[in-house]
Design an enzyme around this catalytic site. Sequence first.
Site, short mmCIF file in Angstrom:
data_model
loop_
_atom_site.label_atom_id
_atom_site.label_comp_id
_atom_site.label_asym_id
_atom_site.label_seq_id
_atom_site.Cartn_x
_atom_site.Cartn_y
_atom_site.Cartn_z
CE LYS A 111 62.98 37.01 46.23
NZ LYS A 111 61.88 36.50 46.58
N GLY B 296 63.16 35.03 51.17
CA GLY B 296 62.76 34.38 52.20
C GLY B 296 63.54 33.66 52.31
CG HIS C 252 66.45 35.99 44.11
ND1 HIS C 252 66.92 35.48 45.15
CD2 HIS C 252 65.23 34.15 43.73
CE1 HIS C 252 66.35 34.45 46.11
NE2 HIS C 252 65.64 33.75 45.26
CG ASN D 234 63.34 27.49 48.86
OD1 ASN D 234 62.92 25.93 48.21
ND2 ASN D 234 64.63 28.31 47.77
P1 NAD Z 1 54.44 37.06 40.94
O1 NAD Z 1 55.05 38.72 40.60
O2 NAD Z 1 55.02 36.63 39.16
O3 NAD Z 1 53.18 36.87 41.06
C1 NAD Z 1 52.40 36.96 42.04
C2 NAD Z 1 50.92 36.74 41.47
O4 NAD Z 1 50.34 37.34 42.59
C3 NAD Z 1 50.57 37.64 40.73
O5 NAD Z 1 49.85 37.43 39.31
C4 NAD Z 1 50.12 38.70 41.20
O6 NAD Z 1 48.50 40.08 40.48
C5 NAD Z 1 48.68 38.40 42.07
N1 NAD Z 1 48.88 39.04 43.45
C6 NAD Z 1 48.82 39.71 43.96
N2 NAD Z 1 48.27 40.45 44.41
C7 NAD Z 1 47.11 39.68 44.77
C8 NAD Z 1 46.41 39.44 45.53
N3 NAD Z 1 45.94 40.72 46.86
N4 NAD Z 1 45.60 38.37 46.00
C9 NAD Z 1 46.07 37.75 45.27
N5 NAD Z 1 47.07 37.53 43.60
C10 NAD Z 1 48.04 38.83 44.18
O7 NAD Z 1 55.55 36.69 41.52
P2 NAD Z 1 55.92 34.83 41.82
O8 NAD Z 1 57.94 34.83 41.26
O9 NAD Z 1 54.64 34.03 41.79
O10 NAD Z 1 56.22 34.72 43.36
C11 NAD Z 1 55.58 34.88 43.99
C12 NAD Z 1 55.57 35.05 45.35
O11 NAD Z 1 56.19 33.82 46.60
C13 NAD Z 1 56.50 36.24 45.89
O12 NAD Z 1 56.39 36.43 48.23
C14 NAD Z 1 58.12 34.96 45.92
O13 NAD Z 1 58.82 35.51 46.57
C15 NAD Z 1 57.81 33.64 46.85
N6 NAD Z 1 58.19 32.89 46.29
C16 NAD Z 1 58.90 31.52 47.47
C17 NAD Z 1 59.40 29.94 46.85
C18 NAD Z 1 59.00 29.39 47.99
O14 NAD Z 1 59.53 28.25 47.62
N7 NAD Z 1 58.73 30.24 48.81
C19 NAD Z 1 59.25 30.44 45.72
C20 NAD Z 1 59.16 31.34 44.76
C21 NAD Z 1 59.01 32.19 44.61
#
Ligand code: NAD
Length: 243
Positions: free
Chosen positions: A136, A142, A132, A101
């Site tokens: 998700k 995480g 969430h 996060n």
């Molecule tokens: P999402 O499903 O909206 O977007 C994910 C994107 O990644 C999609 O466009 C998908 O096509 C793409 N993708 C999938 N496989 C891929 C690959 N091999 N190579 C390149 N792109 C690929 O998801 P989101 O809500 O944007 O979240 C993405 C990730 O970030 C999740 O794991 C989520 O838990 C995480 N997240 C983390 C934080 C943080 O603060 N660390 C905050 C929000 C979300």
Amino acid sequence: MASRILINGAKGRMGHALTSAAADLGLTVGAAVDAGDDLSAGMKNADVVVDFSSHSATQTVLELAIAQRKPVVIGTTGHSAEAKKKLLVLAAQVPCVWAGNFSVGVNLLFALTRHAASILGSDYDAEVIEMHHRFKQDAPSGTAARLLEIILEERKLTAAALRHGRSGIPGARTSTEVGVHALRGGDVVGDHTVMFAGLGERIELTHKASDRAIFARGALRAAQWVVTQQPGVYDMQDVLGLK
Ligand code: NAD
């Protein structure tokens, strides 16, 4: 000079939030990559890689970053503990900020949770509840996983102490278990509550995110920071100077 950023997962919810936060902050997006695109070619146009895609992509992201000596920010969640252990060995070969996060408020929640867990002993039952949006993929989040790690560390417990939801007749709660509950629904960006429940009183620490921009801004701050670091794995507490 500000670094050129590669956004991996550019078409996703966080990808869009990163693109607009970068524009707001005047940062250059050198490459925007999603599934099926050429990540290796994209990296050549960037000074730092910011990954919010899928847990299945992390190994490739790190291998290419090592080959091209690019610093990395990993925001993607959903790795198993075993997979993450192996990935961290790779991540340590480049400057890498890895955080479940990136919001400032949640990083304060991590610090407050550690403080509360150190003061409130096993008389206070610890439970972590997260909610969430319905889309998700992974559970628990995480962030919840990190909160649980902190509680386990302070209580000198292992992951065997975790109770993921309860059903049937689990019996009376033991003082050595830590509950975790993942709610899913609607468009909730991310809520986390850490509860310490004693006999006669209860403390609840809650953070509610209402805009993905907080994660995007934090990740971009981490990206600007990590380009000046030596190889190794850092977290948002390092970036914010909270350690
Ligand atoms: P999402 O499903 O909206 O977007 C994910 C994107 O990644 C999609 O466009 C998908 O096509 C793409 N993708 C999938 N496989 C891929 C690959 N091999 N190579 C390149 N792109 C690929 O998801 P989101 O809500 O944007 O979240 C993405 C990730 O970030 C999740 O794991 C989520 O838990 C995480 N997240 C983390 C934080 C943080 O603060 N660390 C905050 C929000 C979300």
